[in-house]
Design an enzyme around this catalytic site. Structure first.
Site, PDB file in Angstrom:
ATOM      1  N   TYR A  53      -0.125  45.459  18.311  1.00 59.02           N
ATOM      2  CA  TYR A  53       1.132  46.211  18.277  1.00 59.02           C
ATOM      3  C   TYR A  53       2.276  45.227  18.465  1.00 59.02           C
ATOM      4  CZ  TYR A  53       4.807  49.468  19.835  1.00 59.02           C
ATOM      5  OH  TYR A  53       5.975  50.183  19.978  1.00 59.02           O
ATOM      6  N   ASP A 102       3.112  36.700  19.233  1.00 58.51           N
ATOM      7  CA  ASP A 102       3.819  37.777  19.937  1.00 58.51           C
ATOM      8  C   ASP A 102       3.338  37.751  21.391  1.00 58.51           C
ATOM      9  OD1 ASP A 102       4.801  40.041  21.078  1.00 58.51           O
ATOM     10  OD2 ASP A 102       4.181  41.408  19.481  1.00 58.51           O
ATOM     11  N   LYS A 112       9.484  42.062  28.070  1.00 53.57           N
ATOM     12  CA  LYS A 112       8.842  42.482  29.323  1.00 53.57           C
ATOM     13  C   LYS A 112       9.204  41.572  30.514  1.00 53.57           C
ATOM     14  CE  LYS A 112       5.708  45.526  27.072  1.00 53.57           C
ATOM     15  NZ  LYS A 112       4.867  45.460  25.899  1.00 53.57           N
TER      16      LYS A 112
HETATM   17  C1  LIG Z   1       5.557  45.888  24.482  1.00 48.24           C
HETATM   18  C2  LIG Z   1       5.277  45.070  23.297  1.00 48.24           C
HETATM   19  C3  LIG Z   1       6.164  44.997  22.212  1.00 48.24           C
HETATM   20  C4  LIG Z   1       7.391  45.869  22.109  1.00 48.24           C
HETATM   21  O1  LIG Z   1       8.324  45.623  23.105  1.00 48.24           O
HETATM   22  P1  LIG Z   1       9.452  46.767  23.379  1.00 48.24           P
HETATM   23  O2  LIG Z   1      10.315  46.123  24.418  1.00 48.24           O
HETATM   24  O3  LIG Z   1       8.708  47.958  23.855  1.00 48.24           O
HETATM   25  O4  LIG Z   1      10.149  46.995  22.108  1.00 48.24           O
HETATM   26  C5  LIG Z   1       5.890  44.107  21.195  1.00 48.24           C
HETATM   27  N1  LIG Z   1       4.793  43.348  21.225  1.00 48.24           N
HETATM   28  C6  LIG Z   1       3.903  43.396  22.229  1.00 48.24           C
HETATM   29  C7  LIG Z   1       2.716  42.503  22.211  1.00 48.24           C
HETATM   30  C8  LIG Z   1       4.105  44.269  23.292  1.00 48.24           C
HETATM   31  O5  LIG Z   1       3.189  44.345  24.258  1.00 48.24           O
END
Ligand SMILES: *Cc1c(COP(=O)(O)O)cnc(C)c1O
Length: 432
Positions: free
Chosen positions: A147, A242, A270
């Protein structure tokens, strides 16, 4: 905790349903994965969250990752207070942005330059735009089960024929927006070779969660990330890590430090916001300098580099960067893993407890979990019973089988012990 009152939460949820779609501002919070209704929280401290009916929970969601220092850490609270006194937003360069960039670069050697934004979604969206602008190619390879936020062109899962055309995972995403997205299974070098074979010289980049944490948690098999690095380089495609979840979670330098891989671009979010809304993406200077105002790739944000978010994130990183926190997180993680495995064994419940450092997931399946297909074999009804059993014991795991659990530095060995004891009881009584 059993029989605890949830009257206020129930009232609030009923009202929320009137004004907010599904009663929530992000779908997983609605408990659809486990049944029942969410509780409402108005206070959190350390390893605990407290609901509006006064119930206390040991929290393993940690606001979905950011709260690696636990909730309401005093260093973060003070930094935000101080920053707020000086003004909540300027829209003019501020010194905290420079400090944040310096901190990220010092911890993550693959990053020469970094651009701040407001969410992980913005970070991945901008990183793939940048990869496409830099390489002047269109295709992006992603992996099923990974994701990357709710970016149109990345909301794609695998389907047959996905080597050339992705299928949208959400209504409202035109097929044309995902026609350049190639979706492959994770941990499968042959699929990657075939993906590059079918799209030679057209792949701008491969975006990957180096440790996928959005379908539960599973680890890259030995050599897989190295292979990914090699095949992207040999095809002139960028490797985009990511690390929105794994950045500063698995090590100061994230998964790339832990596995010794140098990606071309990295996405953050995060933890680097200390609990405020933040994202960032960074990488080699040559690539990052393609961004406006230096280069032709446009990217912007009214609140990007916001002083409150920078202050909170800097405070968090300054607590983490000495590095000692990670030994403690590893110890607590190992304690939870050993305890949960024993509890499951004693209850004769098949479990795959996947863990790396302070990130974990318990799958109820006999089959080792290395990718999305394996993860799908978990008994989700059993997970739902486990979730509600633990909640009744005052332990809050993510309300979905397909989420990572997190431990913070505020968790104690006693918290873990209590959790394991509760799990042993719940697994025995409710699942056998
Ligand atoms: C949480 C997350 C996202 C999205 O971040 P948001 O701040 O919720 O838009 C993208 N990539 C990964 C791997 C994530 O865990």
């Amino acid at each position: 905790m059993t029989g605890a009152s949830h009257t206020r939460s129930q009232q609030l949820f009923a009202e929320a349903l009137e004004y907010i779609p599904g009663g929530v501002n992000s779908p997983v919070r609605a408990f659809r994965g486990v049944g029942g209704e969410p509780f409402f929280v108005n206070r959190a401290r350390g390893s605990r969250v407290y609901d509006v009916d006064g119930n206390e929970y040991i929290d393993y969601v940690c606001t979905w990752g950011p709260a690696i220092l636990g909730h309401a850490h005093p260093a973060i609270i003070n930094a935000v207070k101080e920053a707020a006194e000086a003004g909540t937003s300027f829209g003019i360069p501020n010194p905290l942005e420079v400090k944040m960039a310096r901190l990220i670069r010092s911890a993550v050697p693959s990053v020469d330059k970094v651009r701040m934004c407001n969410s992980g979604t913005e970070a991945t969206m901008s990183a793939i735009r940048l990869a496409r602008g830099f390489t002047r190619r269109d295709k992006i390879i992603k992996f099923d089960g990974c994701y990357h936020g709710h970016v149109d062109s990345l909301l794609v899962k695998a389907g047959s024929g996905a080597l050339t055309f992705g299928n949208p995972d959400s209504a409202g995403v035109p097929a044309a927006f995902t026609q350049h997205t190639v979706v492959l299974p994770f941990n499968d070098p042959d699929a990657l070779k075939a993906g590059f074979g079918a799209n030679s010289d057209r792949v701008a980049g491969v975006i990957v969660e180096p440790v996928p944490g959005n379908a539960g948690v599973y680890l890259p098999e030995p050599g897989y990330l190295e292979f990914l690095r090699e095949i992207t380089r040999s095809h002139g495609a960028l490797l985009i890590f990511d690390e929105v979840m794994t950045g500063f979670r698995l090590a100061p330098g994230g998964a790339q430090e832990r596995f010794g891989i140098t990606p071309d671009l990295t996405c953050f979010g995060k933890i680097i916001g200390g609990g405020l809304p933040v994202g960032a993406f960074g990488g080699r200077a040559e690539i990052m300098d393609c961004l406006a105002p230096l280069g032709p790739v446009y990217q912007a944000g009214t609140l990007s580099g916001n002083p409150l978010a920078m202050a909170a994130g800097i405070a968090a990183l300054e607590e983490l960067l000495p590095g000692k926190a990670y030994d403690r997180l590893e110890q607590l993680g190992a304690q939870l893993e050993a305890g949960m495995k024993t509890a499951a064994q004693q209850a004769r419940v098949p479990i795959q407890f996947n863990r790396i450092g302070s990130m974990f997931c318990a799958y109820f399946t006999e089959r080792p979990v290395h990718n999305l297909a394996d993860a799908m074999t978990s008994d989700r009804a059993r997970f739902a019973r486990f979730f509600h059993g633990m909640l009744a014991e005052g332990v809050y795991f993510a309300p979905s089988q397909f989420e990572a659990g997190f431990i913070s530095t505020a968790h104690t060995a006693e918290d873990i012990e209590r959790t394991v004891r509760a799990a042993a009881g719940v697994l025995k009584s409710q699942i056998q």
